[in-house]
Scaffold this active site. Structure first.
Site, PDB file in Angstrom:
ATOM      1  N   ILE A  92       0.866  -1.166   0.000  1.00 44.49           N
ATOM      2  CA  ILE A  92       0.000   0.000   0.000  1.00 44.49           C
ATOM      3  C   ILE A  92       0.909   1.223   0.000  1.00 44.49           C
ATOM      4  O   ILE A  92       2.045   1.168   0.471  1.00 44.49           O
ATOM      5  CB  ILE A  92      -0.995   0.005   1.178  1.00 44.49           C
ATOM      6  CG1 ILE A  92      -0.291  -0.140   2.529  1.00 44.49           C
ATOM      7  CG2 ILE A  92      -2.034  -1.072   1.013  1.00 44.49           C
ATOM      8  CD1 ILE A  92      -1.244  -0.146   3.712  1.00 44.49           C
ATOM      9  N   ASP A  93       0.413   2.314  -0.555  1.00 43.01           N
ATOM     10  CA  ASP A  93       1.244   3.499  -0.736  1.00 43.01           C
ATOM     11  C   ASP A  93       1.770   4.034   0.596  1.00 43.01           C
ATOM     12  O   ASP A  93       1.161   3.828   1.653  1.00 43.01           O
ATOM     13  CB  ASP A  93       0.444   4.612  -1.414  1.00 43.01           C
ATOM     14  CG  ASP A  93      -0.057   4.213  -2.792  1.00 43.01           C
ATOM     15  OD1 ASP A  93       0.590   3.365  -3.420  1.00 43.01           O
ATOM     16  OD2 ASP A  93      -1.092   4.752  -3.211  1.00 43.01           O
ATOM     17  N   LYS A  94       2.852   4.754   0.526  1.00 42.08           N
ATOM     18  CA  LYS A  94       3.464   5.358   1.707  1.00 42.08           C
ATOM     19  C   LYS A  94       2.442   6.109   2.549  1.00 42.08           C
ATOM     20  O   LYS A  94       2.382   5.941   3.767  1.00 42.08           O
ATOM     21  CB  LYS A  94       4.581   6.321   1.271  1.00 42.08           C
ATOM     22  CG  LYS A  94       5.177   7.133   2.424  1.00 42.08           C
ATOM     23  CD  LYS A  94       6.185   8.153   1.919  1.00 42.08           C
ATOM     24  CE  LYS A  94       6.691   9.032   3.068  1.00 42.08           C
ATOM     25  NZ  LYS A  94       7.647  10.057   2.587  1.00 42.08           N
TER      26      LYS A  94
END
Length: 325
Positions: A140-142
């Site tokens: 999942i994105d930062k």
């Protein structure tokens, strides 16, 4: 062969199978790991070195597998706090905070989830592909928060990867969109690929290019100039929720890449210091790749998103909306 080799020996339980399948069943190693060990000359049948994964093997054939000690991972272990939701010998489920990068890469060589897992799981990683590292099967994105499952063993990694590939993993996200989607629920379908104009962005592309992506969404609550939306992923592509919702005119609040906050909401975002996409991986479900048990986990909406949602609630509706978080 090294002194640190682990010896796995026994006899083939069922004849007529491919060697890699038979040895995977008998040893607990993944088929890919068995193939790699065959290529390294580390497997023998009835005292003779075997090399061909596809050869059929007879029931009762004696085998010996010499598994080398897992090589150290290139990333360094770092004592970074983790919110562990579930853990056993095969896998770990963590609740990732916004701001934490999942995997080391250019610009983020340390301080990542992988660095944290190498410290937390020290001595427990049996080796993914022969390397003592956590098996990252999805990301999942930062600046997205929420649930992530990571494999500790080759078998768990292979089993989870198979479920992601056949789209049987349950994944639900909660997000806050600019405006209220109309209709309030639906499905967005569209292939996603790297943007030809900006390599840091993903974009919807014509069929035949990029990867097929499907997002099912439903509006949980209409807010002031925004909406609380649940997205269930049929596929898992980079930036999928962000790209798909932006494509129907309802980008995520706070998203610096795919959206621009409505002018009337900018002072609120600034006051709250909310500078990330309002996206949280709230549910995760899968079949345990070793035990076969069904697991389902839920993560409460983090404080920063809860504060944003409360501020956007119509007067008197906050209790009802918060119950959905």
């Amino acid at each position: 062969m090294g002194a640190a080799d682990t010896i796995i020996s026994g006899t083939v339980a069922s004849g007529g199978q491919r060697l890699d399948k038979a040895l995977a069943d008998a040893s607990g190693l993944s088929r890919e790991r068995v193939k790699a060990l065959l290529a390294e000359g580390r497997i023998s049948l009835s005292g003779k070195v075997a090399a061909q994964a596809s050869v059929k093997v007879a029931e009762g054939t004696a085998f010996e597998i010499r598994v080398p000690e897992a090589a150290p991972a290139e990333a360094v272990a770092q004592d970074i706090p983790l919110s562990v939701v579930y853990e056993d010998d095969a896998l770990i489920v963590v609740d990732k905070p916004a701001g934490l990068v999942v995997h080391p890469a250019a610009g983020n060589l340390d301080g990542t989830l992988v660095n944290a897992l190498l410290h937390h799981c020290r001595g427990q990683l049996s080796g993914i592909g022969g390397v003592a590292r956590p098996g990252i099967v999805h990301r999942i994105d930062k600046d997205t928060s929420g649930l992530l499952v990571v494999a500790k063993t080759d078998v768990a990694h292979e089993g989870l990867a198979r479920q992601f590939a056949d789209h049987s993993i349950v994944r639900a996200y909660k997000c806050v969109t600019a405006g209220v989607p109309m209709p309030p629920s639906g499905t967005v379908r569209g292939a996603i690929a790297r943007s030809s104009h900006d390599r840091k962005k993903m974009a919807l592309v014509e069929d035949g290019r990029g990867k097929h992506a499907v997002t099912h969404f439903r509006t949980l609550a209409a807010l002031e100039g925004a909406a609380l939306v649940e997205c269930r992923l049929e596929t898992g592509r980079t930036h999928q929720v962000r790209v798909h919702l932006a494509s129907i005119g309802h980008a995520l609040l706070g998203d610096p890449v795919y959206g621009r906050a409505p002018s009337k909401l900018r002072p609120l975002l600034q006051r709250l210091g909310f500078h990330r996409q309002a996206l949280h991986a709230a549910e995760l479900g899968f079949i345990h790749p070793v035990t076969g048990a069904t697991h389902h986990f839920a993560s409460p909406t983090p404080v920063d998103m809860r504060e944003l949602i409360v501020e956007l609630c119509a007067e008197g509706h906050d209790a009802k909306v918060l119950a959905m978080l």
